[in-house]
Design a protein around this motif. Structure first.
Motif, PDB file in Angstrom:
ATOM      1  N   GLY A  71      -4.881 -16.835   2.963  1.00 43.39           N
ATOM      2  CA  GLY A  71      -4.418 -15.467   3.141  1.00 43.39           C
ATOM      3  C   GLY A  71      -4.708 -14.578   1.952  1.00 43.39           C
ATOM      4  N   ASN A  72      -5.667 -14.977   1.121  1.00 40.07           N
ATOM      5  CA  ASN A  72      -6.055 -14.244  -0.089  1.00 40.07           C
ATOM      6  C   ASN A  72      -4.916 -14.108  -1.100  1.00 40.07           C
ATOM      7  N   ARG A  73      -3.973 -15.043  -1.039  1.00 42.60           N
ATOM      8  CA  ARG A  73      -2.869 -15.079  -2.000  1.00 42.60           C
ATOM      9  C   ARG A  73      -3.357 -15.727  -3.300  1.00 42.60           C
ATOM     10  N   ILE A  74      -3.010 -15.125  -4.425  1.00 42.60           N
ATOM     11  CA  ILE A  74      -3.397 -15.662  -5.738  1.00 42.60           C
ATOM     12  C   ILE A  74      -2.444 -16.800  -6.109  1.00 42.60           C
ATOM     13  N   PHE A  75      -3.022 -17.904  -6.597  1.00 44.48           N
ATOM     14  CA  PHE A  75      -2.218 -19.010  -7.104  1.00 44.48           C
ATOM     15  C   PHE A  75      -2.858 -19.518  -8.392  1.00 44.48           C
ATOM     16  N   PHE A 116      -7.256 -31.337   0.338  1.00 50.55           N
ATOM     17  CA  PHE A 116      -8.384 -32.100  -0.190  1.00 50.55           C
ATOM     18  C   PHE A 116      -9.701 -31.464   0.240  1.00 50.55           C
ATOM     19  N   VAL A 117      -9.760 -31.018   1.505  1.00 45.44           N
ATOM     20  CA  VAL A 117     -10.995 -30.451   2.032  1.00 45.44           C
ATOM     21  C   VAL A 117     -10.739 -29.042   2.547  1.00 45.44           C
ATOM     22  N   GLY A 118     -11.598 -28.130   2.163  1.00 41.49           N
ATOM     23  CA  GLY A 118     -11.524 -26.732   2.567  1.00 41.49           C
ATOM     24  C   GLY A 118     -12.509 -25.962   1.711  1.00 41.49           C
ATOM     25  N   PRO A 119     -12.608 -24.673   1.868  1.00 41.14           N
ATOM     26  CA  PRO A 119     -13.504 -23.899   0.995  1.00 41.14           C
ATOM     27  C   PRO A 119     -12.969 -23.925  -0.435  1.00 41.14           C
ATOM     28  N   ARG A 120     -13.851 -24.065  -1.401  1.00 36.24           N
ATOM     29  CA  ARG A 120     -13.399 -24.059  -2.798  1.00 36.24           C
ATOM     30  C   ARG A 120     -12.721 -22.727  -3.098  1.00 36.24           C
ATOM     31  N   PRO A 121     -11.596 -22.761  -3.833  1.00 33.23           N
ATOM     32  CA  PRO A 121     -10.886 -21.505  -4.111  1.00 33.23           C
ATOM     33  C   PRO A 121     -11.701 -20.583  -5.021  1.00 33.23           C
ATOM     34  N   ALA A 122     -11.858 -19.360  -4.571  1.00 34.35           N
ATOM     35  CA  ALA A 122     -12.608 -18.368  -5.346  1.00 34.35           C
ATOM     36  C   ALA A 122     -11.790 -17.934  -6.555  1.00 34.35           C
ATOM     37  N   LEU A 123     -12.500 -17.545  -7.609  1.00 31.14           N
ATOM     38  CA  LEU A 123     -11.835 -16.880  -8.725  1.00 31.14           C
ATOM     39  C   LEU A 123     -11.306 -15.533  -8.231  1.00 31.14           C
ATOM     40  N   PHE A 124     -10.249 -15.061  -8.835  1.00 31.67           N
ATOM     41  CA  PHE A 124      -9.626 -13.798  -8.437  1.00 31.67           C
ATOM     42  C   PHE A 124     -10.597 -12.615  -8.482  1.00 31.67           C
ATOM     43  N   ASP A 138     -18.834 -22.439   4.844  1.00 33.73           N
ATOM     44  CA  ASP A 138     -17.372 -22.389   5.010  1.00 33.73           C
ATOM     45  C   ASP A 138     -17.018 -22.058   6.463  1.00 33.73           C
ATOM     46  N   THR A 139     -17.760 -21.138   7.073  1.00 36.15           N
ATOM     47  CA  THR A 139     -17.526 -20.748   8.462  1.00 36.15           C
ATOM     48  C   THR A 139     -17.831 -21.919   9.401  1.00 36.15           C
ATOM     49  N   GLU A 140     -18.873 -22.660   9.095  1.00 35.83           N
ATOM     50  CA  GLU A 140     -19.184 -23.854   9.882  1.00 35.83           C
ATOM     51  C   GLU A 140     -18.027 -24.854   9.781  1.00 35.83           C
ATOM     52  N   TYR A 141     -17.455 -24.989   8.570  1.00 32.21           N
ATOM     53  CA  TYR A 141     -16.308 -25.887   8.397  1.00 32.21           C
ATOM     54  C   TYR A 141     -15.131 -25.432   9.262  1.00 32.21           C
ATOM     55  N   ILE A 148     -14.794 -13.240  -1.754  1.00 33.96           N
ATOM     56  CA  ILE A 148     -13.508 -13.027  -1.081  1.00 33.96           C
ATOM     57  C   ILE A 148     -13.685 -12.131   0.145  1.00 33.96           C
ATOM     58  N   ALA A 149     -14.449 -11.055   0.003  1.00 37.19           N
ATOM     59  CA  ALA A 149     -14.658 -10.120   1.117  1.00 37.19           C
ATOM     60  C   ALA A 149     -15.375 -10.799   2.286  1.00 37.19           C
ATOM     61  N   LEU A 150     -16.419 -11.570   1.987  1.00 35.48           N
ATOM     62  CA  LEU A 150     -17.150 -12.249   3.058  1.00 35.48           C
ATOM     63  C   LEU A 150     -16.287 -13.306   3.743  1.00 35.48           C
ATOM     64  N   ARG A 151     -15.524 -14.055   2.949  1.00 38.69           N
ATOM     65  CA  ARG A 151     -14.645 -15.064   3.552  1.00 38.69           C
ATOM     66  C   ARG A 151     -13.601 -14.399   4.451  1.00 38.69           C
ATOM     67  N   THR A 152     -13.087 -13.268   4.031  1.00 36.38           N
ATOM     68  CA  THR A 152     -12.121 -12.539   4.851  1.00 36.38           C
ATOM     69  C   THR A 152     -12.772 -12.057   6.138  1.00 36.38           C
ATOM     70  N   GLN A 153     -13.971 -11.518   6.025  1.00 39.82           N
ATOM     71  CA  GLN A 153     -14.705 -11.014   7.187  1.00 39.82           C
ATOM     72  C   GLN A 153     -14.932 -12.113   8.233  1.00 39.82           C
ATOM     73  N   TYR A 154     -15.184 -13.342   7.780  1.00 37.60           N
ATOM     74  CA  TYR A 154     -15.495 -14.438   8.692  1.00 37.60           C
ATOM     75  C   TYR A 154     -14.305 -15.357   8.985  1.00 37.60           C
ATOM     76  N   GLY A 155     -13.115 -14.988   8.510  1.00 39.93           N
ATOM     77  CA  GLY A 155     -11.910 -15.757   8.833  1.00 39.93           C
ATOM     78  C   GLY A 155     -11.694 -17.003   8.006  1.00 39.93           C
ATOM     79  N   VAL A 156     -12.498 -17.204   6.988  1.00 40.53           N
ATOM     80  CA  VAL A 156     -12.364 -18.378   6.131  1.00 40.53           C
ATOM     81  C   VAL A 156     -11.081 -18.302   5.302  1.00 40.53           C
ATOM     82  N   ASP A 157     -10.597 -17.092   5.053  1.00 36.37           N
ATOM     83  CA  ASP A 157      -9.391 -16.882   4.244  1.00 36.37           C
ATOM     84  C   ASP A 157      -8.138 -17.463   4.907  1.00 36.37           C
ATOM     85  N   LYS A 158      -8.226 -17.838   6.168  1.00 39.49           N
ATOM     86  CA  LYS A 158      -7.073 -18.385   6.881  1.00 39.49           C
ATOM     87  C   LYS A 158      -6.839 -19.868   6.569  1.00 39.49           C
TER      88      LYS A 158
END
Length: 186
Positions: free
Chosen positions: A46-50, A105-113, A155-158, A119-129
């Motif tokens: 959800g594009n939340r920073i951690f 363990f498995v998912g898209p690697r977390p982007a730097l802030f 990431d979208t294929e995943y 981040i924008a492309l992942r959001t556009q393709y639903g990877v941020d979920k």
């Protein structure tokens, strides 16, 4: 089911890797000034920073940007930084993020802030979920060498293919790539 798998595997790995974790922590402490862990601001579900921990492989004062954006990344490495990165030992503290539920363990690697294009492309393709992962489909298909758009395509294929079987395949490929040191820079 995935959360249970992550939690059980992370707790087992933490117990098994306790001694190597302590040895790496001591090596980091003895070879460079500063803290053992580097807590990086990362983008999660959800594009939340951690805050994501890694064993510190870069000197204190290194700019908080993707390594490939540094003019001379090797100049910022600690004496054991290159080894930590090539062996992926710097990633082991992320077991904490998996236990906390910030990562899988498995998912898209977390982007730097500050990786706004990713981040924008992942959001556009639903990877941020998805929860970000310690490893992922893009990681085993190029890792540091992939351009942003290709990472997001993988990431979208995943997102489309995700299953326990696919996750196990990615984990197996990750071990294979780490042992061969494929596509790992610096």
């Amino acid at each position: 089911m995935k959360r249970l798998f992550d939690l059980v595997l992370a707790l087992c790995a933490a117990v098994i890797l306790l001694l190597p974790l302590m040895v790496v922590a001591l090596a980091v402490r003895l070879t460079s000034p500063g803290p053992v862990l580097y807590w990086s601001d990362r983008v999660g579900k959800g594009n939340r920073i951690f805050k994501m921990p890694k064993f510190r492989s870069m000197r204190m004062g290194t700019p908080a940007v993707a390594t490939h954006l540094l003019e001379d990344p090797k100049a910022y490495l600690t004496p054991i930084g290159s080894f930590l990165r090539k062996s992926s030992l710097d990633e082991l503290p992320q077991l904490w993020s998996i236990i906390r539920g910030d990562m899988s363990f498995v998912g898209p690697r977390p982007a730097l802030f500050n990786q706004h294009d990713l981040i924008a492309l992942r959001t556009q393709y639903g990877v941020d979920k998805l929860l970000p992962g310690l490893t992922g489909w893009a990681q085993v298909n190029g890792r540091d060498e992939l351009p942003v758009f290709q990472k997001v395509q993988l990431d979208t294929e995943y997102v489309r293919r995700q299953s326990l079987f696919f996750d196990m395949k990615i984990i197996g490929l990750t071990f294979y790539r780490v042992i061969r040191r494929d596509s790992i820079t610096h």
